[in-house]
Scaffold this motif. Structure first.
Motif, short mmCIF file in Angstrom:
data_model
loop_
_atom_site.label_atom_id
_atom_site.label_comp_id
_atom_site.label_asym_id
_atom_site.label_seq_id
_atom_site.Cartn_x
_atom_site.Cartn_y
_atom_site.Cartn_z
N GLU A 1 0.87 -1.18 -0.06
CA GLU A 1 -0.05 -0.26 -0.12
C GLU A 1 0.91 1.17 0.02
O GLU A 1 0.54 2.18 -0.68
N GLU B 1 2.36 1.58 -3.34
CA GLU B 1 1.65 2.13 -4.56
C GLU B 1 1.13 3.36 -4.29
O GLU B 1 0.76 4.05 -5.31
N SER B 2 1.17 3.95 -3.09
CA SER B 2 0.72 5.34 -2.92
C SER B 2 1.84 6.00 -3.27
O SER B 2 1.35 7.52 -3.39
N ARG B 3 3.06 5.94 -3.71
CA ARG B 3 3.98 7.00 -4.22
C ARG B 3 3.71 7.28 -5.68
O ARG B 3 3.46 6.46 -6.57
N LYS B 4 3.78 8.42 -5.95
CA LYS B 4 3.67 9.10 -7.22
C LYS B 4 4.94 9.04 -8.14
O LYS B 4 4.97 8.84 -9.30
N GLY C 1 -1.59 5.64 7.97
CA GLY C 1 -0.33 5.70 6.94
C GLY C 1 1.00 5.59 7.59
O GLY C 1 1.86 5.91 6.73
N GLU D 1 5.15 4.91 2.78
CA GLU D 1 5.60 4.93 1.44
C GLU D 1 7.13 5.72 1.41
O GLU D 1 7.72 5.44 0.39
#
Length: 193
Positions: free
Chosen positions: A101, A104-107, A159, A179
């Motif tokens: 998670e 995948e949250s990293r842009k 988070g 992240e």
């Protein structure tokens, strides 16, 4: 250093890999008796020989730089407990986010992997904070690096994720966004055999 078996997807080692790993584990066991006072290598090896899938996991710990060693014996369950005992967080497991998670949250600038998925694929578990503190009582680890540890669900749901290190003779527990990743942060694992 032992190598991965690229000829098969099975979680088993070739005879050569098996023997090479046992030699490395035995040498480390004998060199670091303070980690497992009162335990005998012959009994540990008998358990390893009877659990080839666990031996495969130990090989994964070894080839990623973890230097696994016995740190305890659960007499009730009859299991030997291995932790990564490399001086610093294992080199082959650094620069990873905490979990999928978080990854995948990293842009931008995503790392290749995450600690939870790597540990699962290796057949091991991240150390808990309690296990990490117990490891540090044996000797000082992570004096230049840090290691992700299992994070309570209430922190993770917000988070965050936890990591630990040893500085100034003390174990410190910190938090980061799950992240995040750093070249000096990896994870240590545990395995029961």
């Amino acid at each position: 250093m032992t190598k991965r078996n690229n000829t098969s997807n099975k979680k088993e080692l070739s005879l050569e890999q098996h023997e090479e790993l046992l030699r490395a584990l035995k040498a480390r066991f004998e060199k670091n008796m303070h980690r497992h006072k009162g335990l005998e290598w012959a009994k540990v090896q008998a358990k390893l020989d009877a659990n080839t899938e666990k031996l495969w996991s130990l090989n994964e710990m070894e080839i990623t730089g973890g230097e696994p060693d016995v740190v305890g014996h659960d007499k009730k369950k009859g299991e030997y407990i291995f932790y990564d005992c490399s001086a610093e967080s294992p080199k082959g497991r650094r620069s990873v986010c905490y979990d999928r998670e978080g990854l995948e949250s990293r842009k931008k600038h995503k790392p290749e992997n995450n600690a939870i998925d790597m540990a699962t694929a290796m057949g091991i578990e991240l150390l808990t904070e309690e296990q990490y503190r117990a490891l540090q009582k044996l000797e000082n680890f992570d004096m230049k690096t840090s290691s992700w540890v299992q994070t309570p669900s209430d922190i993770r749901e917000l988070g965050g994720a936890l990591f630990c290190d040893c500085r100034f003779g003390h174990v410190f527990v910190y938090h980061n966004g799950a992240e995040s990743y750093y070249a000096a942060r990896g994870f240590r694992g545990s395995l029961r055999v």
